[in-house]
Design an enzyme around this catalytic site. Structure first.
Site, PDB file in Angstrom:
ATOM      1  N   ASN A  34     -42.997  -8.526 104.569  1.00  0.00           N
ATOM      2  CA  ASN A  34     -44.258  -9.261 104.475  1.00  0.00           C
ATOM      3  C   ASN A  34     -45.055  -8.743 103.288  1.00  0.00           C
ATOM      4  O   ASN A  34     -44.971  -7.566 102.942  1.00  0.00           O
ATOM      5  CB  ASN A  34     -45.070  -9.070 105.762  1.00  0.00           C
ATOM      6  CG  ASN A  34     -46.405  -9.810 105.738  1.00  0.00           C
ATOM      7  OD1 ASN A  34     -46.466 -10.979 105.392  1.00  0.00           O
ATOM      8  ND2 ASN A  34     -47.482  -9.106 106.069  1.00  0.00           N
ATOM      9  N   HIS A  37     -48.887  -8.223 101.954  1.00  0.00           N
ATOM     10  CA  HIS A  37     -50.270  -8.224 102.453  1.00  0.00           C
ATOM     11  C   HIS A  37     -51.212  -7.888 101.293  1.00  0.00           C
ATOM     12  O   HIS A  37     -50.916  -6.959 100.521  1.00  0.00           O
ATOM     13  CB  HIS A  37     -50.423  -7.208 103.598  1.00  0.00           C
ATOM     14  CG  HIS A  37     -51.792  -7.202 104.186  1.00  0.00           C
ATOM     15  ND1 HIS A  37     -52.250  -8.189 105.041  1.00  0.00           N
ATOM     16  CD2 HIS A  37     -52.832  -6.343 104.000  1.00  0.00           C
ATOM     17  CE1 HIS A  37     -53.507  -7.924 105.358  1.00  0.00           C
ATOM     18  NE2 HIS A  37     -53.888  -6.816 104.749  1.00  0.00           N
ATOM     19  N   GLU A  76     -49.367  -9.241  93.799  1.00  0.00           N
ATOM     20  CA  GLU A  76     -48.495  -9.578  94.933  1.00  0.00           C
ATOM     21  C   GLU A  76     -47.181 -10.183  94.438  1.00  0.00           C
ATOM     22  O   GLU A  76     -46.090  -9.791  94.871  1.00  0.00           O
ATOM     23  CB  GLU A  76     -49.168 -10.593  95.849  1.00  0.00           C
ATOM     24  CG  GLU A  76     -50.341 -10.063  96.618  1.00  0.00           C
ATOM     25  CD  GLU A  76     -50.999 -11.173  97.415  1.00  0.00           C
ATOM     26  OE1 GLU A  76     -50.274 -11.917  98.087  1.00  0.00           O
ATOM     27  OE2 GLU A  76     -52.237 -11.259  97.371  1.00  0.00           O
TER      28      GLU A  76
END
Ligand code: GRF
Length: 191
Positions: A106, A108, A178
Site C-alpha cells: 500500500n 500512504h 508517492e
C-alpha cells in the site's frame, strides 16, 4: 526471469496506478499490470486501465464478504503475483490478506506511524499535517496486514512542508514522491 503479474486496487483518480502502468510499459519494472479492480464504478483508475487495454473490473457487492470474495476470485483468475493498493479506500478482506501474505503493498501519503490509521486518507492526511504544523511529511510504501496502515514498512521518502503550503500544494508534492516510491518498491519486488 518471468514477468510478475500485478493486480492493482483503486478507488479514485489512479495517478499511482498510472505511474505503475507507465513504468511497466517502459520496462522499468519486471512486471505487467494484468487487472485493475475498483469498488467505485466512476473511479478514473478503471478508465486508465481501459485506455491501455488492461482488464478493469468494478466490483459491486453491498455485502462485504461477497465483495472481498469476488475480488479474491478475480486476483486468482488473473494469476496475480503481487497486489498493489493505490488510492484504495476499502479494508482488504482477511482471505485476500491470507492468500497474498507479504505480497500486498500500500502507498500512504505520510511518514507512518504519523498521520495514518482510521480516517487518515487522501486530503485528510495533508490537512492533519498542516494543522499540526509539522515541518516534514512524506510518503510510505508498506506491506498490508489486517490492520490499517500497520504492515511492515518497505520504503519512505520525506517531503518538506513549506510555510505557505495549502492542502492542495502539499498533496501535489507528496503525490509526485508517492509515484516515484511506488515504482522503486515494485522494481525491487519484481526483480
Ligand atoms: C493519494 O493521496 C494516495 O496517497 C492515496 O490515495 C490518494 C489518491 O491516489 N493512497 P491516486 O491518485 O488515486 O493514485
Amino acid at each position: 526471469m518471468s514477468v510478475k503479474r500485478i493486480g492493482v486496487l483503486v478507488s479514485g483518480g489512479g495517478t499511482n496506478l498510472q505511474a505503475i502502468i507507465d513504468a511497466t510499459l517502459k520496462g522499468d519494472i519486471n512486471g505487467e499490470v494484468v487487472i485493475v479492480i475498483s469498488n467505485r464504478k466512476d473511479a478514473y483508475g478503471l478508465e486508465r486501465a481501459r485506455i491501455k487495454g488492461i482488464r478493469s473490473e468494478f466490483v459491486d457487492y453491498s455485502d462485504v464478504d461477497a465483495y472481498n470474495k469476488r475480488v479474491l476470485e478475480l486476483l486468482i483468475e488473473e494469476k496475480v503475483d503481487l497486489v498493489v493498493l493505490a488510492g484504495y479506500l476499502k479494508v482488504v478482506g482477511k482471505d485476500i490478506i491470507g492468500t497474498y501474505e507479504d505480497r500486498i503493498i500500500n502507498i500512504h501519503p505520510s511518514l507512518i506511524p504519523s498521520f495514518c490509521g482510521k480516517g487518515y486518507y487522501g486530503e485528510r492526511v495533508h490537512k492533519a499535517v498542516l494543522d499540526k504544523g509539522v515541518k516534514v511529511t512524506g510518503a510510505t510504501v508498506h506491506f498490508v496486514d489486517e490492520g490499517t496502515d500497520t504492515g511492515k514498512i518497505i520504503l519512505q521518502e520525506a517531503v518538506e512542508v513549506l510555510d505557505d503550503d495549502t492542502i492542495e500544494s502539499l498533496q501535489k508534492r507528496v503525490l509526485e514522491i508517492e509515484h516515484k516510491l511506488l515504482v522503486k518498491v515494485l522494481r525491487m519486488l519484481c526483480k
